[in-house]
Motif scaffolding. Structure first.
Motif, PDB file in Angstrom:
ATOM      1  N   PRO A  77       0.817  -1.229   0.000  1.00 33.10           N
ATOM      2  CA  PRO A  77       0.000   0.000   0.000  1.00 33.10           C
ATOM      3  C   PRO A  77       0.844   1.270   0.000  1.00 33.10           C
ATOM      4  O   PRO A  77       0.416   2.290  -0.561  1.00 33.10           O
ATOM      5  N   MET A  78       2.038   1.212   0.624  1.00 34.13           N
ATOM      6  CA  MET A  78       2.916   2.382   0.595  1.00 34.13           C
ATOM      7  C   MET A  78       3.317   2.722  -0.844  1.00 34.13           C
ATOM      8  O   MET A  78       3.327   3.888  -1.255  1.00 34.13           O
ATOM      9  N   VAL A  79       3.637   1.679  -1.594  1.00 32.27           N
ATOM     10  CA  VAL A  79       4.030   1.879  -2.995  1.00 32.27           C
ATOM     11  C   VAL A  79       2.854   2.437  -3.795  1.00 32.27           C
ATOM     12  O   VAL A  79       3.020   3.349  -4.617  1.00 32.27           O
ATOM     13  N   ILE A  80       1.660   1.893  -3.552  1.00 33.87           N
ATOM     14  CA  ILE A  80       0.475   2.382  -4.262  1.00 33.87           C
ATOM     15  C   ILE A  80       0.230   3.859  -3.949  1.00 33.87           C
ATOM     16  O   ILE A  80      -0.032   4.672  -4.847  1.00 33.87           O
ATOM     17  N   LEU A  81       0.334   4.218  -2.677  1.00 30.61           N
ATOM     18  CA  LEU A  81       0.135   5.618  -2.287  1.00 30.61           C
ATOM     19  C   LEU A  81       1.171   6.525  -2.925  1.00 30.61           C
ATOM     20  O   LEU A  81       0.847   7.622  -3.414  1.00 30.61           O
ATOM     21  N   TYR A  82       2.412   6.072  -2.919  1.00 29.18           N
ATOM     22  CA  TYR A  82       3.498   6.909  -3.448  1.00 29.18           C
ATOM     23  C   TYR A  82       3.354   7.110  -4.955  1.00 29.18           C
ATOM     24  O   TYR A  82       3.448   8.248  -5.450  1.00 29.18           O
ATOM     25  N   VAL A  83       3.137   6.027  -5.683  1.00 25.72           N
ATOM     26  CA  VAL A  83       2.975   6.136  -7.137  1.00 25.72           C
ATOM     27  C   VAL A  83       1.755   6.986  -7.466  1.00 25.72           C
ATOM     28  O   VAL A  83       1.791   7.854  -8.353  1.00 25.72           O
ATOM     29  N   GLY A  84       0.666   6.747  -6.743  1.00 26.98           N
ATOM     30  CA  GLY A  84      -0.534   7.541  -6.989  1.00 26.98           C
ATOM     31  C   GLY A  84      -0.334   9.015  -6.671  1.00 26.98           C
ATOM     32  O   GLY A  84      -0.856   9.888  -7.378  1.00 26.98           O
ATOM     33  N   ALA A  85       0.418   9.299  -5.591  1.00 21.89           N
ATOM     34  CA  ALA A  85       0.687  10.697  -5.237  1.00 21.89           C
ATOM     35  C   ALA A  85       1.487  11.399  -6.324  1.00 21.89           C
ATOM     36  O   ALA A  85       1.238  12.575  -6.636  1.00 21.89           O
ATOM     37  N   LEU A  86       2.438  10.682  -6.908  1.00 21.11           N
ATOM     38  CA  LEU A  86       3.215  11.289  -7.993  1.00 21.11           C
ATOM     39  C   LEU A  86       2.364  11.485  -9.235  1.00 21.11           C
ATOM     40  O   LEU A  86       2.515  12.490  -9.953  1.00 21.11           O
ATOM     41  N   LEU A  87       1.464  10.530  -9.507  1.00 24.07           N
ATOM     42  CA  LEU A  87       0.562  10.696 -10.643  1.00 24.07           C
ATOM     43  C   LEU A  87      -0.391  11.867 -10.429  1.00 24.07           C
ATOM     44  O   LEU A  87      -0.803  12.536 -11.394  1.00 24.07           O
ATOM     45  N   ALA A  88      -0.746  12.107  -9.163  1.00 25.72           N
ATOM     46  CA  ALA A  88      -1.608  13.246  -8.839  1.00 25.72           C
ATOM     47  C   ALA A  88      -0.832  14.556  -8.780  1.00 25.72           C
ATOM     48  O   ALA A  88      -1.410  15.601  -8.449  1.00 25.72           O
ATOM     49  N   LYS A  89       0.458  14.480  -9.058  1.00 27.23           N
ATOM     50  CA  LYS A  89       1.336  15.658  -9.112  1.00 27.23           C
ATOM     51  C   LYS A  89       1.442  16.368  -7.768  1.00 27.23           C
ATOM     52  O   LYS A  89       1.489  17.597  -7.690  1.00 27.23           O
ATOM     53  N   LEU A  90       1.478  15.564  -6.701  1.00 27.22           N
ATOM     54  CA  LEU A  90       1.751  16.136  -5.388  1.00 27.22           C
ATOM     55  C   LEU A  90       3.250  16.395  -5.256  1.00 27.22           C
ATOM     56  O   LEU A  90       4.055  15.914  -6.064  1.00 27.22           O
ATOM     57  N   ASP A  91       3.625  17.151  -4.239  1.00 29.67           N
ATOM     58  CA  ASP A  91       5.018  17.557  -4.080  1.00 29.67           C
ATOM     59  C   ASP A  91       5.940  16.337  -3.983  1.00 29.67           C
ATOM     60  O   ASP A  91       5.740  15.459  -3.133  1.00 29.67           O
ATOM     61  N   PHE A  92       6.938  16.279  -4.854  1.00 28.51           N
ATOM     62  CA  PHE A  92       7.803  15.102  -4.944  1.00 28.51           C
ATOM     63  C   PHE A  92       8.619  14.896  -3.675  1.00 28.51           C
ATOM     64  O   PHE A  92       8.688  13.776  -3.147  1.00 28.51           O
ATOM     65  N   SER A  93       9.249  15.933  -3.164  1.00 29.00           N
ATOM     66  CA  SER A  93      10.121  15.789  -1.997  1.00 29.00           C
ATOM     67  C   SER A  93       9.320  15.385  -0.761  1.00 29.00           C
ATOM     68  O   SER A  93       9.735  14.510   0.010  1.00 29.00           O
ATOM     69  N   THR A  94       8.142  15.995  -0.584  1.00 23.95           N
ATOM     70  CA  THR A  94       7.319  15.665   0.573  1.00 23.95           C
ATOM     71  C   THR A  94       6.854  14.219   0.510  1.00 23.95           C
ATOM     72  O   THR A  94       6.908  13.489   1.513  1.00 23.95           O
ATOM     73  N   GLN A  95       6.409  13.790  -0.654  1.00 20.42           N
ATOM     74  CA  GLN A  95       5.923  12.420  -0.803  1.00 20.42           C
ATOM     75  C   GLN A  95       7.054  11.406  -0.697  1.00 20.42           C
ATOM     76  O   GLN A  95       6.870  10.321  -0.118  1.00 20.42           O
ATOM     77  N   SER A  96       8.208  11.728  -1.207  1.00 17.55           N
ATOM     78  CA  SER A  96       9.349  10.807  -1.116  1.00 17.55           C
ATOM     79  C   SER A  96       9.785  10.627   0.332  1.00 17.55           C
ATOM     80  O   SER A  96      10.057   9.506   0.781  1.00 17.55           O
ATOM     81  N   LYS A  97       9.829  11.725   1.069  1.00 16.10           N
ATOM     82  CA  LYS A  97      10.187  11.639   2.484  1.00 16.10           C
ATOM     83  C   LYS A  97       9.155  10.813   3.254  1.00 16.10           C
ATOM     84  O   LYS A  97       9.507   9.933   4.053  1.00 16.10           O
ATOM     85  N   GLY A  98       7.877  11.081   3.026  1.00 17.40           N
ATOM     86  CA  GLY A  98       6.836  10.326   3.710  1.00 17.40           C
ATOM     87  C   GLY A  98       6.862   8.853   3.342  1.00 17.40           C
ATOM     88  O   GLY A  98       6.634   7.987   4.198  1.00 17.40           O
ATOM     89  N   PHE A  99       7.136   8.562   2.081  1.00 16.60           N
ATOM     90  CA  PHE A  99       7.202   7.176   1.621  1.00 16.60           C
ATOM     91  C   PHE A  99       8.320   6.418   2.324  1.00 16.60           C
ATOM     92  O   PHE A  99       8.130   5.291   2.803  1.00 16.60           O
ATOM     93  N   LEU A 100       9.489   7.021   2.420  1.00 13.54           N
ATOM     94  CA  LEU A 100      10.615   6.372   3.102  1.00 13.54           C
ATOM     95  C   LEU A 100      10.315   6.191   4.586  1.00 13.54           C
ATOM     96  O   LEU A 100      10.649   5.155   5.179  1.00 13.54           O
ATOM     97  N   GLN A 101       9.692   7.187   5.194  1.00 11.79           N
ATOM     98  CA  GLN A 101       9.302   7.048   6.605  1.00 11.79           C
ATOM     99  C   GLN A 101       8.300   5.908   6.789  1.00 11.79           C
ATOM    100  O   GLN A 101       8.386   5.136   7.747  1.00 11.79           O
ATOM    101  N   GLY A 102       7.371   5.789   5.859  1.00 12.23           N
ATOM    102  CA  GLY A 102       6.400   4.704   5.928  1.00 12.23           C
ATOM    103  C   GLY A 102       7.057   3.344   5.790  1.00 12.23           C
ATOM    104  O   GLY A 102       6.688   2.395   6.495  1.00 12.23           O
ATOM    105  N   LEU A 103       8.042   3.225   4.900  1.00 15.73           N
ATOM    106  CA  LEU A 103       8.744   1.948   4.731  1.00 15.73           C
ATOM    107  C   LEU A 103       9.499   1.558   6.003  1.00 15.73           C
ATOM    108  O   LEU A 103       9.501   0.390   6.400  1.00 15.73           O
TER     109      LEU A 103
END
Length: 303
Positions: free
Chosen positions: A155-181
């Motif tokens: 689900p973390m991967v799904i959220l991250y890929v979807g967030a990038l497709l939704a054009k959300l902030d890359f740095s914020t989403q990348s940081k959150g994704f790594l924290q989630g992992l």
């Protein structure tokens, strides 16, 4: 080779004949303990998702996998449709909200991983090969932790890929994704140790399932209730310390202290960094204690 002894005639000693019946010694490569450990890990990981087992064994893991991934897909669909500026949930919170699914997966697969070997007394057969009891424990521990990580990280991967497709902030989403992992990695290792220790106590799978569910749900319910009472009575300082007594609140407190997550404790009173180190020490102690308990258990089984 085969040796045959035949009796001679009266007064004649027995005669021994050697027959060559075509057997030869194995002269190929001997792969040793490392290969056996990897094979056991692979077999156990596949078994956690029903691979290589009957069709009925695949139903529950697949259903749970779909259930835990579905909310992530829905969140992404909503974020894309509404053109949201952020995800509705932080990465570190996802596994906490879906803890019931994770507990059910652990309860169903931890006994499958170890209880059947105990019930059918196949553990000594493993140790008749070039494999030690510590190899067995490491392979089973790593396989269960990996199965849980796959379940919770998808689900973390799904959220991250979807967030990038939704054009959300890359740095914020990348940081959150790594924290989630990191959060689900800690959860996977901790839960795997607890589940395997409980399942290894009894060869009866049904008892193991019930015991794992109880260990995951009863402490969380008790801690959450006492935390709510403490918060209502104004003893807010006790709320963060009470989180040390439940596996899921331990992971939640770790994420709050070090990974920027929001606490699920009443009033959002998660541990600060100082108390967070106590959470980390308790988590590491539990993981080490579970490994030690498993090693001791299988040292006796091997004998």
């Amino acid at each position: 080779m085969a040796i045959e002894q035949t009796a001679g005639g009266p007064g004649t000693p027995e005669q021994t004949r050697i027959h060559d019946i075509g057997y030869r010694n194995y002269d190929g490569p001997r792969l040793g303990r490392a290969y056996a450990r990897r094979s056991l890990f692979s077999q156990s990981l596949r078994g956690a998702y029903g691979l290589g087992r009957s069709a009925k064994s695949k139903v529950l893991p697949i259903v749970l996998f779909i259930v835990i991934a579905a909310p992530a897909l829905i969140m992404i669909a909503v974020a894309v449709t509404t053109k949201a500026h952020d995800l509705p949930i932080h990465y570190t919170r996802y596994a906490i909200y879906l803890q019931a699914v994770i507990a059910l997966f652990l309860a169903s697969q931890a006994p499958q991983s170890v209880s059947r070997d105990l019930r059918f007394r196949t553990v000594p057969l493993y140790f008749s090969r070039p494999i030690e009891h510590t190899d067995y424990v490491r392979a089973k521990f790593a396989a269960m932790a990996s199965a849980l990580f796959i379940l919770t990280a998808t689900p973390m991967v799904i959220l991250y890929v979807g967030a990038l497709l939704a054009k959300l902030d890359f740095s914020t989403q990348s940081k959150g994704f790594l924290q989630g992992l990191v959060s689900v990695a800690v959860l996977s290792v901790l839960f795997a140790g607890i589940g395997l220790v409980i399942a290894a106590v009894t060869p009866r799978r049904g008892f193991g399932i019930a015991a794992v569910i109880a260990a995951m749900t009863i402490p969380y319910g008790a801690v959450s209730t006492i935390q709510a009472i403490a918060y209502d009575q104004g003893t807010e300082g006790a709320v963060q310390w009470l989180g040390l007594f439940s596996p899921i609140t331990l992971v939640d407190g770790f994420g709050t202290a070090f990974l920027g997550g929001d606490s699920s404790a009443p009033g959002g009173l998660g541990p600060d960094t100082g108390v967070g180190f106590v959470y980390l020490i308790v988590i590491l102690a539990l993981i080490a204690g579970c490994y030690g308990a498993l090693a001791r258990r299988y040292r006796k089984v091997g004998l």
